[in-house]
Design an enzyme around this catalytic site. Structure first.
Site, short mmCIF file in Angstrom:
data_model
loop_
_atom_site.label_atom_id
_atom_site.label_comp_id
_atom_site.label_asym_id
_atom_site.label_seq_id
_atom_site.Cartn_x
_atom_site.Cartn_y
_atom_site.Cartn_z
N SER A 164 -3.28 -6.19 -12.98
CA SER A 164 -4.08 -5.10 -12.44
C SER A 164 -4.59 -4.20 -13.58
O SER A 164 -5.21 -4.71 -14.51
CB SER A 164 -3.23 -4.31 -11.44
OG SER A 164 -4.03 -3.52 -10.62
N ARG A 234 -1.86 7.19 -1.65
CA ARG A 234 -1.02 6.01 -1.84
C ARG A 234 -1.14 5.05 -0.64
O ARG A 234 -1.19 3.84 -0.81
CB ARG A 234 0.43 6.44 -2.03
CG ARG A 234 1.43 5.32 -2.10
CD ARG A 234 1.20 4.42 -3.29
NE ARG A 234 2.31 3.51 -3.51
CZ ARG A 234 2.36 2.61 -4.47
NH1 ARG A 234 1.35 2.50 -5.31
NH2 ARG A 234 3.40 1.82 -4.61
N ASP A 330 -5.97 -12.11 -3.28
CA ASP A 330 -6.22 -10.79 -3.89
C ASP A 330 -7.68 -10.41 -3.63
O ASP A 330 -8.59 -11.02 -4.17
CB ASP A 330 -5.94 -10.88 -5.39
CG ASP A 330 -6.12 -9.57 -6.12
OD1 ASP A 330 -6.59 -8.58 -5.49
OD2 ASP A 330 -5.79 -9.49 -7.31
N HIS A 363 -3.06 -8.66 -3.73
CA HIS A 363 -3.05 -8.20 -5.11
C HIS A 363 -1.61 -8.05 -5.64
O HIS A 363 -1.34 -8.34 -6.80
CB HIS A 363 -3.78 -6.86 -5.19
CG HIS A 363 -3.87 -6.29 -6.56
ND1 HIS A 363 -4.53 -6.93 -7.59
CD2 HIS A 363 -3.38 -5.15 -7.10
CE1 HIS A 363 -4.45 -6.20 -8.69
NE2 HIS A 363 -3.75 -5.12 -8.42
N ASP A 364 -0.72 -7.62 -4.77
CA ASP A 364 0.68 -7.39 -5.17
C ASP A 364 1.40 -8.67 -5.60
O ASP A 364 2.53 -8.60 -6.10
CB ASP A 364 1.46 -6.75 -4.03
CG ASP A 364 1.57 -5.24 -4.20
OD1 ASP A 364 1.10 -4.74 -5.25
OD2 ASP A 364 2.11 -4.57 -3.30
#
Lengths: 396, 206
Positions: A164, A234, A330, A363-364
């Site tokens: 990232s 967040r 992602d 993405h994680d």
């Protein structure tokens, strides 16, 4: 190593007094000139190391952390008590093997875990910087990291690795300091923040700034903290780190500890409860102004723009060995962005590997246990280490 | 790296490997699981790169420490600069691309030399198959049904030689393999090679 400092209501200021790891004051002799033009002198940078440097200091891997990451890669986090964010990959016998490599991770400039940022003290005023802190860029972060290497006497990194925003730093490292990088692994990254990326960040920033407790950025002065705004930021961002598939699989439309909807605005659904938890637990470890600064740095990131609009120009004659990695699900920095990087590297005939890993984790995925990802990373590092002449771990 | 015995390469891959000089820059287009590339890196000390379309192939290659990217020959060769490699290898793939002529030209743009291997559609067994059975030929090398074959641009050795001549490409070496894997130089007796060669390997330059 931590220098006690005075004042301020921001929790970040108090945390840094007791954090493990090292902290060095840089720019005491020559300031760091930031992209915005400001010269930063006598600023702290915090870092953590795992494993040992070999005598020639040629076995150092710099791990670059992501937006909300920090230098506590592979140990219990000093504030949250959770495992290190890359404990799955960094450690004895793991792909980033601490028996073989020395793993270095530096809290980014603008961060809130001991490096200079809005919650740290401005030496000129004796008060936290707040919005007086200069706007920084990814390249500024990397330049500050290079100063840490100078301080540690590390001429060349064996590898720079990051996911990232960490991957953006990796690209910047390879471009700014090609002779100081042997191998570079940008993971789930991009060479340019897209309109959609910027848009999501703007939602987060607006949420923070709309919180009355933000106090125009001076919340520390009033002993307040815009935790509601930061939590919303967040929550919004967290959605972009997951995939629709994963959310459906994990939560679907399941209700939270109830058998029917309540016809109200309580967290009826599990996914709501989950996001609220993500938001709330984030604010206890992260500074709202830092969030503004770091997201801004990411939004400004556009490597091609600095090189006449041609990304390949950022890597002309590079001798760095690259391994670009992306994940199928992602959608924040999709594979097409990694492909763009690979295309540019091919245009300069760089030594590049590129693997897209099949994963439903969005993405994680780069933070999670992904066996294929682990195999690819290990294979690349082993081969690079052989080329670099680093001996294998004894007994293996 | 420790390997007691060099693993035996498939016949056509060994032919390709024999055409490549040590300590050179090599791009293997369609490198599969990296068998040839690993052989060249280990035994010829080449600076090797690969392109492979299948994710499984790429991940196997990168896990084995080879510099391979996931990509498609039909679109990604255009990214490379001129003369980036000493050799560009295209093994058993030219017949499966949409634009063989364009790809061939790309190979020789980015490589000073190209090594191309292909199945010979004029092999006597194929001719016999078609003549006697009246159906699209199937052999060990070409084992797909006509409706699901990836091989959309099959040619004979003679066809390929003519294309090279038309494009001004110099054939430095050409070898064909018969069914048993015996090598024959493709010399003046093109007709014989075209009849007996099941596959052929060409070393080309501009």
């Amino acid at each position: 190593m931590m220098t006690p400092r005075n004042g301020g209501g921001s929790p970040a200021v108090e945390w840094t007094l007791t954090l493990p790891g090292q902290r060095v004051h840089l720019g005491t002799q020559r300031p760091l000139t930031l992209d915005c033009g400001v010269a930063l002198s006598d600023f702290p940078v915090a870092y953590q190391m795992y494993g040992r440097m070999n005598p020639s200091r040629s076995n150092v891997i710099l791990v670059c952390h992501a937006l909300t990451g920090d230098q506590f890669v592979a140990e219990t986090h000093p504030i949250t008590g959770k495992p290190g964010w890359w404990a799955a990959l960094v450690g004895s016998g793991l792909p980033l093997d601490t028996d073989r490599y020395c793993i270095l991770c530096i809290n980014v400039l603008g961060g809130c875990m001991g490096s200079a940022g809005p919650s740290e003290i401005n030496p000129d005023t004796g008060e936290p910087w707040g919005l007086g802190f200069p706007v920084i860029t990814i390249a500024d972060m990397v330049r500050a990291q290079a100063m840490v290497l100078d301080h540690l006497g590390i001429e060349q990194l064996f590898a720079v690795i990051g996911g990232s925003m960490g991957g953006m730093q990796v690209l910047e490292w390879a471009s700014l300091y090609p002779h100081r990088v042997f191998a570079a692994v940008p993971i789930a990254a991009t060479a340019q923040h897209s309109a959609q990326n910027i848009a999501f960040h703007e939602v987060g920033r607006q949420a923070i700034m709309a919180d009355p407790d933000w106090c125009g950025g001076d919340y520390w002065r009033y002993d307040k903290n815009p935790h509601r705004g930061l939590a919303v930021a967040r929550m919004a961002a967290h959605i972009t780190y997951l995939s629709e598939h994963k959310l459906t699989e994990k939560f679907g439309r399941q209700l939270q500890e109830r058998s029917a909807v309540t016809y109200g605005f309580d967290a009826d659904f599990q996914v709501e409860s989950y996001l609220r938890y993500q938001g709330i637990s984030f604010v206890e470890r992260f500074d709202a102004n830092s969030y503004l600064y770091i997201t801004r740095a990411m939004d400004y990131f556009d490597m091609a723009a600095r090189h006449g609009g041609v990304l390949a120009n950022a890597f002309v004659d590079t001798r760095v060995r690259f391994c670009v990695i992306s994940f199928t699900s992602d959608w924040l920095y999709p594979t097409v962005e990694s492909r763009r990087i690979v295309k540019a590297l091919n245009a300069v005939a760089a030594d590049v590997s590129f693997a897209e890993i099949a994963s439903n984790n969005g993405h994680d995925a780069f933070l999670l246990e992904e066996p294929e990802f682990r195999r690819v990373l290990s294979g690349f590092l082993d081969a690079a280490a052989a080329h670099r002449g680093l001996p294998p771990v004894r007994g293996s | 790296m420790t390997s007691a015995l060099p693993p035996a390469l498939r016949g056509d891959l060994q032919l390709i490997a024999d055409m490549i000089q040590p300590n050179t820059r090599v791009l293997d287009v369609g490198c599969g699981d990296g068998t040839l590339l690993a052989h060249l890196v280990r035994h010829k000390q080449v600076n090797g790169r690969g392109i492979e379309i299948s994710t499984a192939g790429v991940n196997a290659c990168v896990s084995a420490g080879l510099s391979v990217i996931q990509g498609n020959a039909e679109t990604d060769l255009f990214d490379y600069p001129d003369a980036a490699f000493d050799y560009v290898v295209l093994s058993q793939t030219l017949q499966a691309v949409h634009q063989p002529k364009v790809i061939l030209q790309q190979l020789l743009r980015i490589g000073r030399r190209a090594v191309v291997s292909l199945p010979n559609f004029a092999h006597w067994r194929l001719r016999w198959y078609l003549l006697v059975r009246g159906r699209m030929p199937k052999t060990k090398v070409l084992d797909h049904e006509w409706y699901d074959t990836p091989n959309i641009h099959l040619c004979s050795i003679q066809d390929f030689v003519i294309l090279c001549r038309d494009l001004g490409i110099v054939i430095e070496r050409s070898v064909c393999l018969d069914r048993k894997g015996t090598r024959y130089r493709i010399g003046r007796s093109m007709t014989v090679a075209n009849l007996l060669g099941e596959q052929a390997v060409f070393l080309l330059r501009r």
